[in-house]
Structures are given as C-alpha cells and as structure tokens.
Design an enzyme around this catalytic site. Structure first.
Site, PDB file in Angstrom:
ATOM      1  N   ASP A   1      -7.398  -7.424  -4.883  1.00 29.61           N
ATOM      2  CA  ASP A   1      -7.497  -6.080  -5.457  1.00 29.61           C
ATOM      3  C   ASP A   1      -7.069  -5.052  -4.416  1.00 29.61           C
ATOM      4  O   ASP A   1      -6.893  -5.378  -3.251  1.00 29.61           O
ATOM      5  CB  ASP A   1      -8.889  -5.794  -6.035  1.00 29.61           C
ATOM      6  CG  ASP A   1      -9.999  -5.772  -5.003  1.00 29.61           C
ATOM      7  OD1 ASP A   1      -9.779  -6.265  -3.885  1.00 29.61           O
ATOM      8  OD2 ASP A   1     -11.090  -5.272  -5.315  1.00 29.61           O
TER       9      ASP A   1
ATOM     10  N   TYR B   1      -6.649  -1.933  -1.711  1.00 30.91           N
ATOM     11  CA  TYR B   1      -7.475  -1.352  -0.638  1.00 30.91           C
ATOM     12  C   TYR B   1      -8.325  -0.234  -1.239  1.00 30.91           C
ATOM     13  O   TYR B   1      -7.874   0.496  -2.116  1.00 30.91           O
ATOM     14  CB  TYR B   1      -6.594  -0.782   0.457  1.00 30.91           C
ATOM     15  CG  TYR B   1      -5.689  -1.794   1.133  1.00 30.91           C
ATOM     16  CD1 TYR B   1      -6.216  -2.822   1.919  1.00 30.91           C
ATOM     17  CD2 TYR B   1      -4.307  -1.695   1.023  1.00 30.91           C
ATOM     18  CE1 TYR B   1      -5.382  -3.736   2.558  1.00 30.91           C
ATOM     19  CE2 TYR B   1      -3.467  -2.604   1.664  1.00 30.91           C
ATOM     20  CZ  TYR B   1      -4.011  -3.623   2.425  1.00 30.91           C
ATOM     21  OH  TYR B   1      -3.184  -4.516   3.049  1.00 30.91           O
TER      22      TYR B   1
ATOM     23  N   PHE C   1      -0.864  -5.509  -0.426  1.00 30.78           N
ATOM     24  CA  PHE C   1      -0.794  -5.550   1.040  1.00 30.78           C
ATOM     25  C   PHE C   1      -0.201  -4.294   1.677  1.00 30.78           C
ATOM     26  O   PHE C   1      -0.355  -4.074   2.874  1.00 30.78           O
ATOM     27  CB  PHE C   1      -0.019  -6.780   1.547  1.00 30.78           C
ATOM     28  CG  PHE C   1      -0.713  -8.080   1.240  1.00 30.78           C
ATOM     29  CD1 PHE C   1      -1.833  -8.473   1.965  1.00 30.78           C
ATOM     30  CD2 PHE C   1      -0.267  -8.899   0.220  1.00 30.78           C
ATOM     31  CE1 PHE C   1      -2.478  -9.665   1.677  1.00 30.78           C
ATOM     32  CE2 PHE C   1      -0.905 -10.097  -0.082  1.00 30.78           C
ATOM     33  CZ  PHE C   1      -2.012 -10.478   0.655  1.00 30.78           C
TER      34      PHE C   1
ATOM     35  N   HIS D   1      -5.037 -17.352   4.041  1.00 28.74           N
ATOM     36  CA  HIS D   1      -4.799 -15.915   3.916  1.00 28.74           C
ATOM     37  C   HIS D   1      -4.564 -15.292   5.296  1.00 28.74           C
ATOM     38  O   HIS D   1      -5.114 -15.761   6.297  1.00 28.74           O
ATOM     39  CB  HIS D   1      -6.027 -15.275   3.252  1.00 28.74           C
ATOM     40  CG  HIS D   1      -5.803 -13.905   2.727  1.00 28.74           C
ATOM     41  ND1 HIS D   1      -5.908 -12.779   3.521  1.00 28.74           N
ATOM     42  CD2 HIS D   1      -5.486 -13.461   1.493  1.00 28.74           C
ATOM     43  CE1 HIS D   1      -5.670 -11.701   2.792  1.00 28.74           C
ATOM     44  NE2 HIS D   1      -5.405 -12.086   1.553  1.00 28.74           N
TER      45      HIS D   1
END
Length: 222
Positions: free
Chosen positions: A59, A61, A72, A180
């Site tokens: 989701d 920031y 990102f 990740h």
C-alpha cells in the site's frame, strides 16, 4: 487495449460502490494519500499496451509529500524511503548507475507498471485501506495483464507480492522473485538478485527493447 477497456471490464464484473462510498468519506474527513488526482497515476503514465515490467508494491506510503500513485516512488523532494534506498543500492551494484531522485516517473514512462495492491491509505496508518476492495481491483489488473499481453516481466519482492503468482501465466511471462528490499529482509537475498539486468535480459531475448533503469543519471564511469 486501453486502460479504459480494462477498467470497464473490471467494474462490470465487480461492484465497487461500497469502496467508492468509503473513499468519498475518507477523503472528506481524513487526510488520505495519495491525493485523489494521483490515485491512478501508474495507469496514466504507463499505457496498457506499453507494459514491459510490473513491479508490485503493497500500500502507499502514509507520510506527507510521499505517495503519488506509483509503488515505491515518492515525490521529488521527499526523503528516500528505506526500501527505495535499497532498490537503488542494488541497481548500482547490478547496472553501475546511481540515481539521484526518489521519483520513478521515468520508469513508468519506460513501461514499468509500478502497481500497489492497495491504492490509498490514511495518513499515519499503514494498511488502513486494506480489505475495502482495492485487492479485488488490482488482482484483476494483474490477471488482465497476464491474459492479454505477452513477455511481461513480473518483479515480485516479498511474500505478499509472491502470493499473486497464481494470477500470472508463467508459460508466457517471466517472474523474478526475491525477498523484499525492506531493511528487514534485504540481506536475505534481495541484495545480489540483479532484478534489473534479469528483466532486461529477458526482454532483449524476446525482441523487446530493454528498460533504461538509469534514466537521467550518469553511470560511475562518466
């Protein structure tokens, strides 16, 4: 195929009225990211038929001046988030280029769909818009890309992204998966995974022009 066709098919198949009502109230009564005009920026910048790579995030920031609709990526003057910093560290190790800006619009314009599985969030409350309907919408996006296109690279970092593998036809697409880039997991196999060169090698092998991951920056040897 256009995104408008894709969205029409999805909204014909599923009823998003409850999600629409929820978001209307949230944007009216809370601080929500990204701004409404940027919710669908990933689709605005990467036309459906131009998709070469899909990078899946979770989701947005949830801090000020960060989210603008691309997974990102943060707005140009924002502080680098830790995951993005690690993505750039791996990029430098992989392709030898050092990016200066935390803004990834150039990747989107190159054909990289930077897709979060949830497209909105309340300020300061991570995952606050999970389960309202976005996952249904973005699962359909992934499935449609898989069904309608060929030779797309899906970059799946971490377990939540890798759970989407079931939506992807691996007989005609290429999946790159690793831990990740978050500081919590990057040292477990993200560093050294060379996702950027892997993606370009696959694209080139299939007669598709590679992604310029280093757009607007100088390699070290210049």
């Amino acid at each position: 195929m256009e995104w408008s066709d894709v969205f029409h098919d999805i909204t014909t198949k599923h009823d998003f009225q409850e999600m629409h009502d929820f978001l209307e109230k949230e944007y009216t009564t809370q601080i929500v990211y990204p701004e409404r005009k940027n919710i669908y920026q990933a689709f605005d910048l990467t036309p459906f038929n131009d998709i070469k790579v899909v990078i899946l995030g979770q989701d947005p920031y949830h801090g000020p001046n960060q989210a603008h609709g691309l997974a990102f990526s943060v707005q140009p003057n924002a502080k680098f988030p830790p995951s993005l910093r690690n993505m750039y560290k791996e990029l430098e190790d992989d392709l030898g280029c050092k990016r200066q800006s935390p803004h990834l619009q150039d990747w989107a314009r190159e054909g990289v769909l930077l897709l979060n599985t949830v497209l909105t969030v309340r300020q300061g409350e991570a995952h606050s818009h999970r389960g309202i309907g976005w996952e249904t919408f973005t699962d359909e996006i992934i499935a449609t890309v898989s069904r309608e296109l060929e030779h797309v690279v899906f970059i799946l970092w971490g377990k939540p992204a890798q759970q989407k593998m079931k939506l992807i036809d691996t007989s005609k697409h290429y999946i790159i998966k690793s831990p990740h880039p978050s500081p919590l997991s990057a040292n477990r196999g993200f560093f050294g995974s060379k996702p950027y060169s892997q993606a370009n090698d696959y694209l080139t092998a299939n007669g598709i022009s590679p992604i310029n991951w280093c757009e607007g920056v100088n390699p070290h040897n210049e």
